[in-house]
Design an enzyme around this catalytic site. Structure first.
Site, PDB file in Angstrom:
ATOM      1  N   LYS A  52       0.765  -1.082  -0.019  1.00 49.64           N
ATOM      2  CA  LYS A  52       0.212  -0.002  -0.123  1.00 49.64           C
ATOM      3  C   LYS A  52       1.092   1.280  -0.052  1.00 49.64           C
ATOM      4  CE  LYS A  52      -3.841  -2.474   2.196  1.00 49.64           C
ATOM      5  NZ  LYS A  52      -4.692  -2.902   3.222  1.00 49.64           N
ATOM      6  N   GLN A  96      -5.035  -1.708   9.325  1.00 53.60           N
ATOM      7  CA  GLN A  96      -4.773  -2.900   8.777  1.00 53.60           C
ATOM      8  C   GLN A  96      -5.730  -3.942   9.499  1.00 53.60           C
ATOM      9  OE1 GLN A  96      -3.660  -3.508   5.621  1.00 53.60           O
ATOM     10  NE2 GLN A  96      -4.264  -5.770   5.666  1.00 53.60           N
ATOM     11  N   ASP A 119     -11.148   2.712   3.577  1.00 50.79           N
ATOM     12  CA  ASP A 119     -11.373   1.297   3.459  1.00 50.79           C
ATOM     13  C   ASP A 119     -13.033   1.017   3.322  1.00 50.79           C
ATOM     14  OD1 ASP A 119      -9.392  -0.598   3.584  1.00 50.79           O
ATOM     15  OD2 ASP A 119      -9.008  -0.555   5.719  1.00 50.79           O
TER      16      ASP A 119
HETATM   17  N1  GUN Z   1      -6.990  -6.943   5.518  1.00 53.04           N
HETATM   18  C1  GUN Z   1      -7.354  -7.818   4.651  1.00 53.04           C
HETATM   19  N2  GUN Z   1      -8.058  -6.907   3.609  1.00 53.04           N
HETATM   20  C2  GUN Z   1      -7.896  -5.688   4.209  1.00 53.04           C
HETATM   21  C3  GUN Z   1      -8.367  -4.519   3.729  1.00 53.04           C
HETATM   22  O1  GUN Z   1      -8.899  -4.308   2.672  1.00 53.04           O
HETATM   23  N3  GUN Z   1      -8.212  -3.529   4.560  1.00 53.04           N
HETATM   24  C4  GUN Z   1      -7.785  -3.554   5.778  1.00 53.04           C
HETATM   25  N4  GUN Z   1      -7.623  -2.571   6.610  1.00 53.04           N
HETATM   26  N5  GUN Z   1      -7.359  -4.501   6.378  1.00 53.04           N
HETATM   27  C5  GUN Z   1      -7.494  -6.040   5.422  1.00 53.04           C
END
Ligand code: GUN
Length: 292
Positions: A52, A96, A119
């Site tokens: 990211k 996350q 998100d």
């Molecule tokens: N864990 C797995 N996929 C995601 C996501 O798209 N966003 C976040 N914040 N955590 C995740």
């Protein structure tokens, strides 16, 4: 059989985003900013967070990373979220998941200002998505929709069968694809671990989405000839021939299913890069909305 090459599409979209970020900088003196918060040492999470941040750098988005050990207290995390909510340089906050056991995930997600919830996990944004109102769409389902549309795969009127009902993929994807909107208007069936006769249902799919989080969930006897298959799974399986000791596989038996499908997304290089791209998209959107 066509490969739904998410990597190539994501790369093209990121080129466009780079130009847009440059324009915002020149016209509005505005740099979109994303804060990424990671608690604990889950290897998959570490790798996602790295991806990211790298993507942010690639398109010129400012990013901050907050990394804490697994014992980091919930209270401190909530205080950090509050601080980021108030920080004008930050337009998107991503915590996350999964979080360690002692932290209440809901409490943390609900603390994020919905206008910075890139998100799309805050109930306000989930609700907006459900009724088709403007708001942040969660990144993986939105990325899947874009992966299909940008490969000229018609969604309208098609029977989309989703295997998996998570809050991150299955449920929001169903909501997005069922909307009375261009690029949606699908007939959606959602299947899960308690579904009876799974294969009978998956065989009816024009578009089959595998989001169960388990290798070989979808085998060749479960798909009809000509189906479009999107594999959302990211599973690590042991592989001593690899330097890392593992390799990534999806939820679909790619080798056999690809012989029957008219199009299929690979793992890696399918949905994954699209997810990150939609996160960048949301961060840029959020920054634009901050211009008043
Ligand atoms: N864990 C797995 N996929 C995601 C996501 O798209 N966003 C976040 N914040 N955590 C995740």
């Amino acid at each position: 059989m066509k490969i739904l090459d998410g990597k190539a599409i994501a790369s093209k979209m990121r080129e466009e985003m780079k130009a847009e970020v440059e324009r915002l900088k020149n016209m509005h003196n505005l740099v979109p900013g994303l804060a990424v918060v990671l608690v604990g040492d889950n290897p998959a999470s570490i790798s996602y967070v790295r991806g990211k941040r790298k993507a942010c750098d690639e398109v010129g988005i400012y990013s901050e990373e907050y990394k804490f050990d697994a014992e980091y207290p919930e209270e401190k995390l909530l205080r950090l979220v509050d601080k980021l909510n108030k920080n004008p340089k930050i337009h998107g906050i991503l915590v996350q998941l999964p979080l360690p056991e002692h932290i209440n995930e809901e409490k943390v997600l609900y603390a994020i200002d919905p206008s910075k919830d890139v998100d799309g996990f805050h109930p306000v944004n989930v609700g907006r998505m459900m009724i088709g109102a403007p708001g942040f769409l969660s990144c993986t389902p939105h990325g899947i929709q874009q992966l299909l549309l940008r490969n000229n795969i018609e969604i309208e009127g098609k029977h989309v069968v989703i295997v998996g009902r998570s809050n991150i993929v299955g449920k929001p994807l169903a909501m997005i694809l069922v909307q009375k909107k261009p690029g949606a208007n699908a007939t959606v069936t959602m299947c899960h671990t308690r579904t009876k006769n799974l294969a009978e249902i998956t065989k009816q799919a024009d578009i089959l989405i595998a989001a169960a989080g388990r290798p070989n969930t979808i085998t060749e006897n479960m798909v009809k000839e000509g189906t479009v298959v999107v594999d959302v799974g990211v599973n690590r399986v042991k592989d001593p021939s690899k330097k890392s000791g593992y390799r990534l596989v999806g939820d679909v038996d790619f080798e056999r299913v690809s012989k029957k499908a008219s199009a299929i997304s690979p793992v890696p290089g399918g949905v994954g890069p699209m997810t990150i791209t939609m996160l960048l998209h949301n961060t840029i959107q959020s920054a634009k909305l901050s211009i008043r």
